[in-house]
Design an enzyme around this catalytic site. Structure first.
Site, PDB file in Angstrom:
ATOM      1  N   ASN A  20       0.880  -1.170   0.000  1.00  0.00           N
ATOM      2  CA  ASN A  20       0.000   0.000   0.000  1.00  0.00           C
ATOM      3  C   ASN A  20       0.914   1.215   0.000  1.00  0.00           C
ATOM      4  O   ASN A  20       1.491   1.565   1.030  1.00  0.00           O
ATOM      5  CB  ASN A  20      -0.891  -0.041   1.247  1.00  0.00           C
ATOM      6  CG  ASN A  20      -1.853   1.123   1.309  1.00  0.00           C
ATOM      7  OD1 ASN A  20      -1.814   2.024   0.456  1.00  0.00           O
ATOM      8  ND2 ASN A  20      -2.707   1.137   2.306  1.00  0.00           N
ATOM      9  N   ARG A 105      -2.591  -2.172  -3.395  1.00  0.00           N
ATOM     10  CA  ARG A 105      -3.815  -1.390  -3.203  1.00  0.00           C
ATOM     11  C   ARG A 105      -3.729  -0.196  -4.148  1.00  0.00           C
ATOM     12  O   ARG A 105      -2.768   0.575  -4.088  1.00  0.00           O
ATOM     13  CB  ARG A 105      -3.910  -0.909  -1.759  1.00  0.00           C
ATOM     14  CG  ARG A 105      -5.092  -0.010  -1.555  1.00  0.00           C
ATOM     15  CD  ARG A 105      -5.133   0.537  -0.154  1.00  0.00           C
ATOM     16  NE  ARG A 105      -6.325   1.361   0.004  1.00  0.00           N
ATOM     17  CZ  ARG A 105      -6.348   2.520   0.659  1.00  0.00           C
ATOM     18  NH1 ARG A 105      -5.261   2.989   1.224  1.00  0.00           N
ATOM     19  NH2 ARG A 105      -7.460   3.210   0.749  1.00  0.00           N
ATOM     20  N   HIS A 194     -12.656   2.857   0.255  1.00  0.00           N
ATOM     21  CA  HIS A 194     -12.640   1.879   1.359  1.00  0.00           C
ATOM     22  C   HIS A 194     -13.342   0.586   0.939  1.00  0.00           C
ATOM     23  O   HIS A 194     -13.838  -0.165   1.795  1.00  0.00           O
ATOM     24  CB  HIS A 194     -13.367   2.400   2.619  1.00  0.00           C
ATOM     25  CG  HIS A 194     -12.669   3.501   3.343  1.00  0.00           C
ATOM     26  ND1 HIS A 194     -13.349   4.502   4.008  1.00  0.00           N
ATOM     27  CD2 HIS A 194     -11.355   3.764   3.540  1.00  0.00           C
ATOM     28  CE1 HIS A 194     -12.490   5.327   4.571  1.00  0.00           C
ATOM     29  NE2 HIS A 194     -11.263   4.907   4.295  1.00  0.00           N
ATOM     30  N   GLY A 224     -12.061   5.426  10.458  1.00  0.00           N
ATOM     31  CA  GLY A 224     -10.635   5.519  10.793  1.00  0.00           C
ATOM     32  C   GLY A 224     -10.249   6.978  10.677  1.00  0.00           C
ATOM     33  O   GLY A 224     -11.037   7.858  11.044  1.00  0.00           O
ATOM     34  N   ASN A 225      -9.047   7.269  10.158  1.00  0.00           N
ATOM     35  CA  ASN A 225      -8.741   8.675   9.869  1.00  0.00           C
ATOM     36  C   ASN A 225      -9.674   9.171   8.776  1.00  0.00           C
ATOM     37  O   ASN A 225     -10.217  10.252   8.831  1.00  0.00           O
ATOM     38  CB  ASN A 225      -7.281   8.829   9.470  1.00  0.00           C
ATOM     39  CG  ASN A 225      -6.385   8.798  10.693  1.00  0.00           C
ATOM     40  OD1 ASN A 225      -6.691   9.443  11.698  1.00  0.00           O
ATOM     41  ND2 ASN A 225      -5.314   8.031  10.622  1.00  0.00           N
ATOM     42  N   ASP A 297      -7.124  13.111  16.298  1.00  0.00           N
ATOM     43  CA  ASP A 297      -7.047  11.774  16.879  1.00  0.00           C
ATOM     44  C   ASP A 297      -8.169  11.584  17.891  1.00  0.00           C
ATOM     45  O   ASP A 297      -8.260  12.310  18.879  1.00  0.00           O
ATOM     46  CB  ASP A 297      -5.675  11.603  17.553  1.00  0.00           C
ATOM     47  CG  ASP A 297      -5.408  10.155  17.891  1.00  0.00           C
ATOM     48  OD1 ASP A 297      -6.170   9.594  18.706  1.00  0.00           O
ATOM     49  OD2 ASP A 297      -4.455   9.594  17.344  1.00  0.00           O
ATOM     50  N   ASN A 353     -12.616   0.550  18.216  1.00  0.00           N
ATOM     51  CA  ASN A 353     -12.102   0.821  19.565  1.00  0.00           C
ATOM     52  C   ASN A 353     -12.866   1.833  20.404  1.00  0.00           C
ATOM     53  O   ASN A 353     -12.739   1.815  21.626  1.00  0.00           O
ATOM     54  CB  ASN A 353     -10.653   1.319  19.466  1.00  0.00           C
ATOM     55  CG  ASN A 353      -9.741   0.234  18.939  1.00  0.00           C
ATOM     56  OD1 ASN A 353      -9.597  -0.807  19.559  1.00  0.00           O
ATOM     57  ND2 ASN A 353      -9.143   0.463  17.770  1.00  0.00           N
ATOM     58  N   GLU A 403      -7.907  -5.270   5.361  1.00  0.00           N
ATOM     59  CA  GLU A 403      -7.861  -5.015   3.921  1.00  0.00           C
ATOM     60  C   GLU A 403      -6.725  -5.794   3.257  1.00  0.00           C
ATOM     61  O   GLU A 403      -6.828  -6.225   2.115  1.00  0.00           O
ATOM     62  CB  GLU A 403      -7.677  -3.511   3.673  1.00  0.00           C
ATOM     63  CG  GLU A 403      -8.919  -2.712   4.032  1.00  0.00           C
ATOM     64  CD  GLU A 403      -8.629  -1.252   4.327  1.00  0.00           C
ATOM     65  OE1 GLU A 403      -8.113  -0.964   5.427  1.00  0.00           O
ATOM     66  OE2 GLU A 403      -8.917  -0.407   3.478  1.00  0.00           O
TER      67      GLU A 403
HETATM   68  P1  ADP Z   1      -6.401   4.864   8.964  1.00  0.00           P
HETATM   69  O1  ADP Z   1      -7.659   5.371   8.347  1.00  0.00           O
HETATM   70  O2  ADP Z   1      -5.245   5.800   8.811  1.00  0.00           O
HETATM   71  O3  ADP Z   1      -6.095   3.410   8.656  1.00  0.00           O
HETATM   72  P2  ADP Z   1      -7.158   3.855  11.568  1.00  0.00           P
HETATM   73  O4  ADP Z   1      -8.203   2.936  11.028  1.00  0.00           O
HETATM   74  O5  ADP Z   1      -5.971   3.244  12.223  1.00  0.00           O
HETATM   75  O6  ADP Z   1      -6.697   4.935  10.530  1.00  0.00           O
HETATM   76  O7  ADP Z   1      -7.903   4.799  12.641  1.00  0.00           O
HETATM   77  C1  ADP Z   1      -7.246   5.829  13.275  1.00  0.00           C
HETATM   78  C2  ADP Z   1      -8.225   6.440  14.276  1.00  0.00           C
HETATM   79  O8  ADP Z   1      -8.601   5.431  15.229  1.00  0.00           O
HETATM   80  C3  ADP Z   1      -7.640   7.593  15.066  1.00  0.00           C
HETATM   81  O9  ADP Z   1      -8.589   8.649  15.152  1.00  0.00           O
HETATM   82  C4  ADP Z   1      -7.445   6.989  16.444  1.00  0.00           C
HETATM   83  O10 ADP Z   1      -7.544   7.942  17.466  1.00  0.00           O
HETATM   84  C5  ADP Z   1      -8.599   6.017  16.504  1.00  0.00           C
HETATM   85  N1  ADP Z   1      -8.377   5.035  17.581  1.00  0.00           N
HETATM   86  C6  ADP Z   1      -7.450   4.061  17.655  1.00  0.00           C
HETATM   87  N2  ADP Z   1      -7.520   3.431  18.858  1.00  0.00           N
HETATM   88  C7  ADP Z   1      -8.514   4.034  19.556  1.00  0.00           C
HETATM   89  C8  ADP Z   1      -9.080   3.860  20.856  1.00  0.00           C
HETATM   90  N3  ADP Z   1      -8.632   2.935  21.680  1.00  0.00           N
HETATM   91  N4  ADP Z   1     -10.101   4.660  21.224  1.00  0.00           N
HETATM   92  C9  ADP Z   1     -10.564   5.621  20.395  1.00  0.00           C
HETATM   93  N5  ADP Z   1     -10.079   5.836  19.159  1.00  0.00           N
HETATM   94  C10 ADP Z   1      -9.074   5.061  18.735  1.00  0.00           C
END
Ligand code: ADP
Length: 423
Positions: A20, A105, A194, A224-225, A297, A353, A403
Site C-alpha cells: 500500500n 492497493r 474503502h 478511521g482517519n 485523533d 475501539n 484489507e
Molecule cells: P487509517 O484510516 O489511517 O487506517 P485507523 O483505522 O488506524 O486509521 O484509525 C485511526 C483512528 O482510530 C484515530 O482517530 C485513532 O484515534 C482512533 N483510535 C485508535 N484506537 C482508539 C481507541 N482505543 N479509542 C478511540 N479511538 C481510537
C-alpha cells in the site's frame, strides 16, 4: 559467531506480498492468502526526507517471539530503497521464495475496474489517466508498482482497486445533480472508497449470520482517519458516503465531509482564499481537527473531553458530537437504499475501539431499532469483535477490518484463475 538464520516453519507455504504505497510511505505485509496469517509486516515512512525509516514486525521462528525492528534508510530515501531494504529482509528471513505475487492497493479504478486486475503496461497507463480523479493517491500507487516491478521482475503484480466494490452502485446513487455532460465527458460521478474494507467486514458479518453474502443486507461504517458508510444490498454495494473523491460524506479526522458547495465560493470570493488553500482547508484542516482546534485523533479528543479541567474539554466534546451525529445521519439515510436490514457494522480504528463514539451513534438510531447493550459495547475494544446491541435490537457488530487479507486473497484467486501461475 555467525548470525543464525531464523528458521521459519512455514517456508513452504506460499504468500502474497501486499503493498500500500503512499506519496511518502509504503505499508507492506506478507500474507498467506488462505489463512490470512501475516508472516511479516511493516511500514517505510518519511520517504523523500533524510528521516526516512523502515519498521519490520515478524515472528522470530527460532524463539517464536514477536520482533519489531526499526532502521533508517539510506539515500536517496525513496520507495525503491525502501523496497530493496524489504527484499533484503525477506531474503535474510528465508521468506522471499514464498512470494508468488505482489498485490497492490490502488485507490482509484474509475469505471474501468470492478475486479482485481493483473498489471501490465496498459493497466499502468489507465491508472495514470485515473490520477486526474485521485491526484494524491494514484501517482503514489504507480510509484509502488514501478518499484516492485524493479525489485521483483519475475513476480506477477495485481491491482486491487479501492473503488471496485462500489462499482455495483446504481445510476441513481452514483450520479450527481449536475449537467449530465460532466459525467459523460469528464467522468464526474460518485465512485466511493474503502471498498476492500467494506467488502471484508460484510463477508465477516455474513459468516456470523451463517448466510451467503449474496443474501445479506447491511450498513457498514468504516471509521478511521478517513470515514465512510456503505449500504450493502444482497451482498453488493448500492450506495456509499464518499463520492468522486474521499472528501464527500461523513465528517472525518481532518476532512470536512459534506458541506454546502456555496461555502467554497464564499471562501474564494469573500474571504480571498485560493483554490489550493480551500483544498487544504477542507482536506487537512477540517473535521475533528478543525472543530476541536486540538487534534484529529479520536483518543486525544475523548481523553480531553472526559478531563473537565482541560480548557478545551467542551470543544473536544463538540467535535466528537458533530462527528457522531453526521455518521448517524448518514447511516439512517441509507434506509432509502435498502428494503431490509440485517445489521450494522462498525470497523476502522475508531469503529473498532471507541465505545463512546459507537454509543453516541447507536443512541441516535432507535428509529431503525438499534438499542445498545452498554456492557457489551464497553467490552468490545482492542481487537475484540461481537454484537454490541441488546437481544431485542437489530444487531450491530464490531468487526476488525483486514484489507491486506482481502488483497492477498483476491490476488491469489486471480493467479489461480488466470494462466499466469498456480499457488
Ligand atoms: P487509517 O484510516 O489511517 O487506517 P485507523 O483505522 O488506524 O486509521 O484509525 C485511526 C483512528 O482510530 C484515530 O482517530 C485513532 O484515534 C482512533 N483510535 C485508535 N484506537 C482508539 C481507541 N482505543 N479509542 C478511540 N479511538 C481510537
Amino acid at each position: 559467531m555467525s548470525k543464525q538464520q531464523p528458521a521459519f516453519t512455514q517456508t513452504s507455504v506460499k504468500a502474497i506480498l501486499v503493498i500500500n504505497c503512499g506519496s511518502s510511505s509504503v505499508k507492506f505485509s506478507l500474507i498467506q492468502p488462505e489463512s490470512g496469517k501475516t508472516l511479516l509486516s511493516g511500514l517505510a515512512e518519511c520517504l523523500a526526507t533524510p528521516q526516512a525509516s523502515i519498521t519490520f514486525k515478524y515472528n522470530d521462528g527460532i524463539h517464536n517471539q514477536a520482533q519489531k525492528e526499526k532502521s533508517t534508510l539510506v539515500a536517496p530515501f525513496d520507495h525503491q530503497i525502501a523496497l530493496s531494504t524489504l527484499v533484503n529482509k525477506l531474503v535474510h528471513l528465508n521468506l522471499v521464495d514464498n512470494i508468488v505475487a505482489v498485490g497492490h492497493r490502488v485507490v482509484h479504478g474509475g469505471e474501468h475496474y470492478s475486479q482485481p486486475t493483473l498489471i501490465h503496461a496498459n493497466i499502468k497507463i489507465n491508472i495514470e489517466k485515473l490520477a486526474q480523479l485521485a491526484p494524491l493517491h494514484n501517482p503514489a500507487n504507480l510509484i509502488g508498482i514501478d518499484a516492485c516491478q524493479q525489485v521483483f521482475p519475475t513476480l506477477p503484480q495485481v491491482a486491487i482497486f479501492d473503488t471496485a466494490f462500489h462499482q455495483s452502485m446504481p445510476e441513481k446513487a452514483y450520479l450527481y445533480g449536475l449537467p449530465i455532460k460532466l459525467y459523460q465527458e469528464h467522468s464526474i460521478r460518485r465512485y466511493g472508497f474503502h471498498g476492500t474494507s467494506h467488502y471484508f467486514v460484510a463477508n465477516q458479518a455474513a459468516s456470523i449470520m451463517n448466510k451467503p453474502l449474496e443474501q445479506c443486507n447491511l450498513i457498514s461504517a468504516h471509521l478511521g482517519n478517513g470515514c465512510s458508510v456503505t449500504a450493502i444490498k444482497d451482498g453488493k454495494s448500492v450506495d456509499t458516503s464518499m463520492g468522486m473523491t474521499p472528501l464527500e460524506g461523513v465528517m472525518m479526522g481532518t476532512r470536512s465531509g459534506d458541506i454546502d458547495a456555496g461555502i467554497v465560493f464564499h471562501l474564494i470570493k469573500q474571504l480571498g482564499y485560493t483554490a489550493e488553500e480551500v483544498d487544504t482547508l477542507l482536506n487537512k484542516k477540517s473535521g475533528l481537527l478543525g472543530l476541536s482546534e486540538l487534534s484529529n485523533d479520536c483518543r486525544t479528543l475523548e481523553t480531553t473531553m472526559l478531563d473537565k479541567s482541560h480548557p478545551q474539554s467542551e470543544q473536544a466534546r463538540l467535535a466528537l458530537t458533530v462527528f457522531c451525529y453526521r455518521i448517524a445521519k448518514s447511516i439512517a439515510s441509507f434506509s432509502a437504499s435498502l428494503s431490509e436490514l440485517d445489521g450494522l457494522i462498525f470497523t476502522g480504528g475508531i469503529g473498532e475501539n471507541s465505545a463512546w463514539v459507537r454509543q453516541e451513534i447507536i443512541n441516535q438510531l432507535s428509529l431503525l431499532n438499534f438499542h445498545l447493550c452498554e456492557e457489551q459495547n464497553q467490552a468490545t475494544c482492542f481487537g475484540a469483535s461481537g454484537n454490541i446491541t441488546t437481544e431485542a435490537s437489530r444487531p450491530c457488530w464490531v468487526i476488525a477490518t483486514n484489507e491486506e487479507w482481502v488483497i492477498a486473497e483476491q490476488s491469489a484467486k486471480l493467479l489461480v484463475s488466470s494462466s499466469t501461475g498456480e499457488l
